[in-house]
Design a protein around this motif. Sequence first.
Motif, PDB file in Angstrom:
ATOM      1  N   MET A 127       5.734  -2.597  48.646  1.00 25.62           N
ATOM      2  CA  MET A 127       5.279  -3.325  49.833  1.00 25.62           C
ATOM      3  C   MET A 127       5.055  -2.292  50.920  1.00 25.62           C
ATOM      4  N   THR A 128       3.840  -2.203  51.407  1.00 26.80           N
ATOM      5  CA  THR A 128       3.483  -1.099  52.288  1.00 26.80           C
ATOM      6  C   THR A 128       3.667  -1.407  53.767  1.00 26.80           C
ATOM      7  N   ARG A 129       3.765  -2.680  54.138  1.00 32.21           N
ATOM      8  CA  ARG A 129       3.849  -3.027  55.553  1.00 32.21           C
ATOM      9  C   ARG A 129       4.994  -4.005  55.816  1.00 32.21           C
ATOM     10  N   TYR A 130       5.456  -3.962  57.049  1.00 30.51           N
ATOM     11  CA  TYR A 130       6.506  -4.875  57.494  1.00 30.51           C
ATOM     12  C   TYR A 130       6.132  -6.322  57.205  1.00 30.51           C
ATOM     13  N   ALA A 131       4.874  -6.690  57.486  1.00 29.70           N
ATOM     14  CA  ALA A 131       4.456  -8.084  57.328  1.00 29.70           C
ATOM     15  C   ALA A 131       4.628  -8.567  55.892  1.00 29.70           C
ATOM     16  N   GLU A 132       4.409  -7.697  54.915  1.00 25.10           N
ATOM     17  CA  GLU A 132       4.577  -8.084  53.517  1.00 25.10           C
ATOM     18  C   GLU A 132       6.033  -8.392  53.196  1.00 25.10           C
ATOM     19  N   VAL A 133       6.932  -7.541  53.692  1.00 24.52           N
ATOM     20  CA  VAL A 133       8.354  -7.756  53.432  1.00 24.52           C
ATOM     21  C   VAL A 133       8.835  -9.009  54.149  1.00 24.52           C
TER      22      VAL A 133
END
Length: 218
Positions: free
Chosen positions: A144-150
């Motif tokens: 998961m590359t971005r905060y929003a994904e996590v």
Amino acid sequence: MLTARCRSSATSQARCGADDPSREHHPSSACLPGGGRDAARGLRSQGHGAGVLRRAETRPAQPRGDREDHGEAADPETVVAYAAAVRDRAKGSHDEVWCVVDVDEFDLTRALVLARQCGINLAISNPCFEYWLLLHFEACAAPMTRYAEVERRLRRHVPGYRKSALDFQDFAHGVDAAVNRACRDSAGHEINPSTQVGTLVAKIIRPVVQPGPVILPS
């Protein structure tokens, strides 16, 4: 800010990075993201870390455009410098100082060098602290590359999650599982996803007890 008596009575060396390897260490101070401070409070409320975690405070903030509270994530080098200054002002009252930082879009090279020079421990999450929270519910290994994904994945388990108002009760049941999941893989912070927060939390909830003298039968 949280305060408690430090378990070890020995003092740290005043010089940056100096240490005495012969004595037991406890994570007596931690510089945390906003949600991390709430998590530290929660651990204390459950009876964890009493006499171990002396101080926990939020890291210095700077504006961010992709977070709902717009007050997160000073660069890791700034966080380390801030933690070292707090420790030095305390004049030896801390055994260990930890900074909880995220990879996000930062280059951690300078922060890693400064932390090593100053004897500051880093608990790094890649990509962000919310991955540590996600491990309270599942053993997630998907990159998961971005905060929003996590955050999106975390909200499957905690629909009302907000970074600025973390409720420890949402995660209390899964602390041991999260520690085990986080510590199972010793890969470095370059691996996505990964977190070293479990190492810090394990020190708080499972402090090392020095063995007593061994008495042999005569």
